[in-house]
Design a protein around this motif. Structure first.
Motif, PDB file in Angstrom:
ATOM      1  N   UNK A 233      35.667  57.923  42.516  1.00  0.00           N
ATOM      2  CA  UNK A 233      35.541  56.718  43.583  1.00  0.00           C
ATOM      3  C   UNK A 233      36.830  56.406  44.031  1.00  0.00           C
ATOM      4  N   UNK A 234      38.093  56.425  43.449  1.00  0.00           N
ATOM      5  CA  UNK A 234      39.259  56.012  43.872  1.00  0.00           C
ATOM      6  C   UNK A 234      39.833  57.152  44.804  1.00  0.00           C
ATOM      7  N   UNK A 347      22.494  57.718  46.539  1.00  0.00           N
ATOM      8  CA  UNK A 347      23.190  56.662  46.714  1.00  0.00           C
ATOM      9  C   UNK A 347      24.059  56.260  45.574  1.00  0.00           C
ATOM     10  N   UNK A 348      25.608  55.955  45.609  1.00  0.00           N
ATOM     11  CA  UNK A 348      26.459  55.751  44.473  1.00  0.00           C
ATOM     12  C   UNK A 348      25.848  54.782  43.534  1.00  0.00           C
ATOM     13  N   UNK A 349      25.144  53.739  43.782  1.00  0.00           N
ATOM     14  CA  UNK A 349      24.982  52.588  42.933  1.00  0.00           C
ATOM     15  C   UNK A 349      23.770  53.025  42.067  1.00  0.00           C
ATOM     16  N   UNK A 378      31.182  62.026  47.538  1.00  0.00           N
ATOM     17  CA  UNK A 378      31.634  61.679  48.765  1.00  0.00           C
ATOM     18  C   UNK A 378      31.555  60.337  49.193  1.00  0.00           C
ATOM     19  N   UNK A 379      31.874  60.196  50.394  1.00  0.00           N
ATOM     20  CA  UNK A 379      31.590  58.781  51.156  1.00  0.00           C
ATOM     21  C   UNK A 379      30.705  59.335  52.535  1.00  0.00           C
ATOM     22  N   UNK A 380      29.979  58.298  53.024  1.00  0.00           N
ATOM     23  CA  UNK A 380      29.421  58.541  54.232  1.00  0.00           C
ATOM     24  C   UNK A 380      30.224  58.390  55.728  1.00  0.00           C
ATOM     25  N   UNK A 381      31.175  57.846  55.318  1.00  0.00           N
ATOM     26  CA  UNK A 381      32.086  57.780  56.387  1.00  0.00           C
ATOM     27  C   UNK A 381      32.714  59.124  57.134  1.00  0.00           C
ATOM     28  N   UNK A 393      24.392  54.215  52.060  1.00  0.00           N
ATOM     29  CA  UNK A 393      25.382  53.614  51.008  1.00  0.00           C
ATOM     30  C   UNK A 393      26.576  54.018  51.519  1.00  0.00           C
ATOM     31  N   UNK A 394      27.559  53.470  50.953  1.00  0.00           N
ATOM     32  CA  UNK A 394      29.017  53.715  51.532  1.00  0.00           C
ATOM     33  C   UNK A 394      29.472  55.137  50.689  1.00  0.00           C
ATOM     34  N   UNK A 395      28.971  55.056  49.613  1.00  0.00           N
ATOM     35  CA  UNK A 395      29.496  56.039  48.853  1.00  0.00           C
ATOM     36  C   UNK A 395      28.233  56.929  48.550  1.00  0.00           C
ATOM     37  N   UNK A 396      28.544  58.166  48.149  1.00  0.00           N
ATOM     38  CA  UNK A 396      27.046  59.162  47.801  1.00  0.00           C
ATOM     39  C   UNK A 396      27.622  60.072  46.711  1.00  0.00           C
TER      40      UNK A 396
END
Length: 477
Positions: A233-234, A347-349, A378-381, A393-396
């Motif tokens: 995540x970092x 989704x990350x969560x 990864x991230x969705x961004x 989700x922001x992170x995946x």
């Protein structure tokens, strides 16, 4: 539309050439299946295309004669989108030219039938490489752009479709159209990751990035998936991170058998089980004489159970790293077996709970000798491709469950993959449609595409009004 012709093979041979047009018998068994080998379909005719003009001619002929068309590159699909039941199968493998490489502008223009492996053989000597490559390089440019194109650098650079500048497309109506963010954008937005539903990609202009000749690869091992996710995540949220690629896996440490209740597992009441460990592989590129500081690099992975190994290799070997495994699969026969593979974006969560529950229920022998469970944080961004559907989700985490099993177990494993796929969708995931799609009807497709569904329907009517392209996969009504 006109009534179907009585002799399309003769017509197409007259339209193109005798050598380009093959009957199903002349083409042979390889054209009856894709890599998935889950269903066999016999085409009416196979047409080997040399250029976009050939495709325009065939598409117009198909429209006039009520015939459907399926394009085929290297056929590394598992949904029979690269086969044709009673229609025209377009073999695009001869369309493999690299037209231009702009060293200063960092772009390449190539034909859609070119494989990524052949592409990097021409760009790497110039110190350039596509920002994102799929794990298997022996797939076509047009093929992966039609699905999305996710790889071990997606966390940093998005999908292959996010690194497109321009496309040349033959629409389902037979029009040859150039499209980009600034020209014919409506077509550009739905051909990218469009599953061949609206047009056939014939040429692509792609971004390249500069690369260094050497790669240092760190092999890390985690005994806790949550800790791996914390470290990843970092990295995925740090735009300045030096790491160029990142991929993880779930590997079984076989423990023996356990009691699972009377009457299960062929009546034995026991099941082989494993304790699962989680390798993570990350890389840093470097020039000769400029080796990275290992201690500094490894600070990012303080939660790892163990730093197992550090390797130095040429960048080509990293990009082609899967070929030894593919060679093993060919030797053992699993390459030619069916592949009921499942890819989903979690989704990350909920990813940790989902993956851990899946592994608890997954007998490791169900993967076979060369099967894999792979993960890609990864991230969705990083992506804004409208039809590459990613959870909100922001992170995946991308999850690939890739069993390698004998043919006689295909039906059983396919059913298990369908259950896993359905469950992932119910908890908010989006299927990545490289793997087997187990959607049952129009409602499932509507749910998958969400707010983009109307874009799909409108695009089909506009660009493929007679619905001749790749029918039967996406269900519209």
């Amino acid at each position: 539309m006109k009534t179907t012709t009585q002799n399309p093979i003769a017509d197409l041979r007259h339209l193109l050439s005798v050598e380009q047009v093959l009957t199903a018998e002349e083409a042979g068994k390889p054209y009856t299946h894709d890599f998935g080998k889950l269903r066999y379909e016999i085409p009416l005719v196979v047409v080997r295309c040399h250029d976009a003009a050939d495709i325009v001619a065939v598409v117009k002929y198909a429209n006039d004669n009520n015939l459907h068309i399926n394009p085929r590159g290297e056929a590394h699909s598992q949904n029979n989108t690269a086969t044709s039941a009673g229609g025209i199968l377009l073999d695009m493998s001869l369309m493999d030219a690299v037209y231009t490489i702009d060293e200063e502008g960092h772009t390449v223009t190539c034909a859609a039938g070119l494989t990524w492996h052949e592409l990097i053989k021409q760009t790497l000597p110039l110190g350039l490489v596509p920002p994102v490559l799929t794990s298997n390089l022996n797939v076509s440019v047009g093929g992966t752009l039609s699905v999305g194109g996710i790889g071990i650098a997606t966390f940093k650079h998005g999908s292959q479709c996010d690194n497109l500048i321009e496309l040349e497309v033959v629409t389902g109506a037979g029009d040859l159209v150039t499209c980009s963010e600034t020209e014919n954008k409506d077509l550009f937005d739905i051909v990218r990751a469009g599953l061949g539903q609206f047009g056939i990609i014939t040429k692509a202009t792609l971004k390249l990035r500069t690369c260094k000749p050497n790669v240092r690869k760190y092999f890390l091992l985690y005994d806790d998936l949550g800790k791996l996710m914390d470290d990843c995540s970092a990295i995925v949220n740090d735009k300045s991170a030096a790491f160029e690629t990142m991929e993880g896996a779930c590997r079984p440490c076989m423990m023996g058998t356990k009691n699972i209740g009377e009457g299960l597992e062929l009546g034995t009441g026991v099941q082989i089980f494993a304790h699962w460990l989680f390798p993570l592989y990350v890389t840093v590129e470097y020039n000769d004489g400029e080796e990275p500081d290992d201690a500094e690099m490894l600070k990012a992975f303080g939660s790892a159970y163990r730093h197992v190994h550090t390797d130095n290799l040429p960048i080509y070997e990293l990009l082609n790293r899967m070929e030894p495994l593919f060679g093993m699969m060919r030797t053992m026969g699993t390459w030619d077996a069916p592949h009921p593979w499942m890819d989903t974006i979690l989704p990350w969560h909920i990813a940790q709970v989902f993956i851990e529950q899946m592994l608890t229920a997954l007998p490791p022998n169900a993967l076979g000798a060369t099967g894999q469970v792979l993960i890609w944080p990864s991230t969705t961004a990083v992506s804004d491709v409208p039809l590459l559907k990613i959870t909100q989700a922001d992170q995946v985490i991308g999850l690939g469950v890739l069993p390698a099993i004998p043919e006689e177990f295909t039906k059983l494993v396919h059913e298990k993959m369908k259950l896993l796929s359905d469950f992932s969708v119910r908890v908010g995931s989006k299927r990545y449609l490289s793997g087997v799609a187990t959607f049952n009807g129009v409602e499932d497709w509507q749910e998958h595409y969400g707010e983009s569904w109307e874009l799909m329907v409108a695009g089909k009517k506009k660009f493929d009004p007679n619905a001749i392209l790749s029918p039967g996969f996406v269900i519209y009504d």
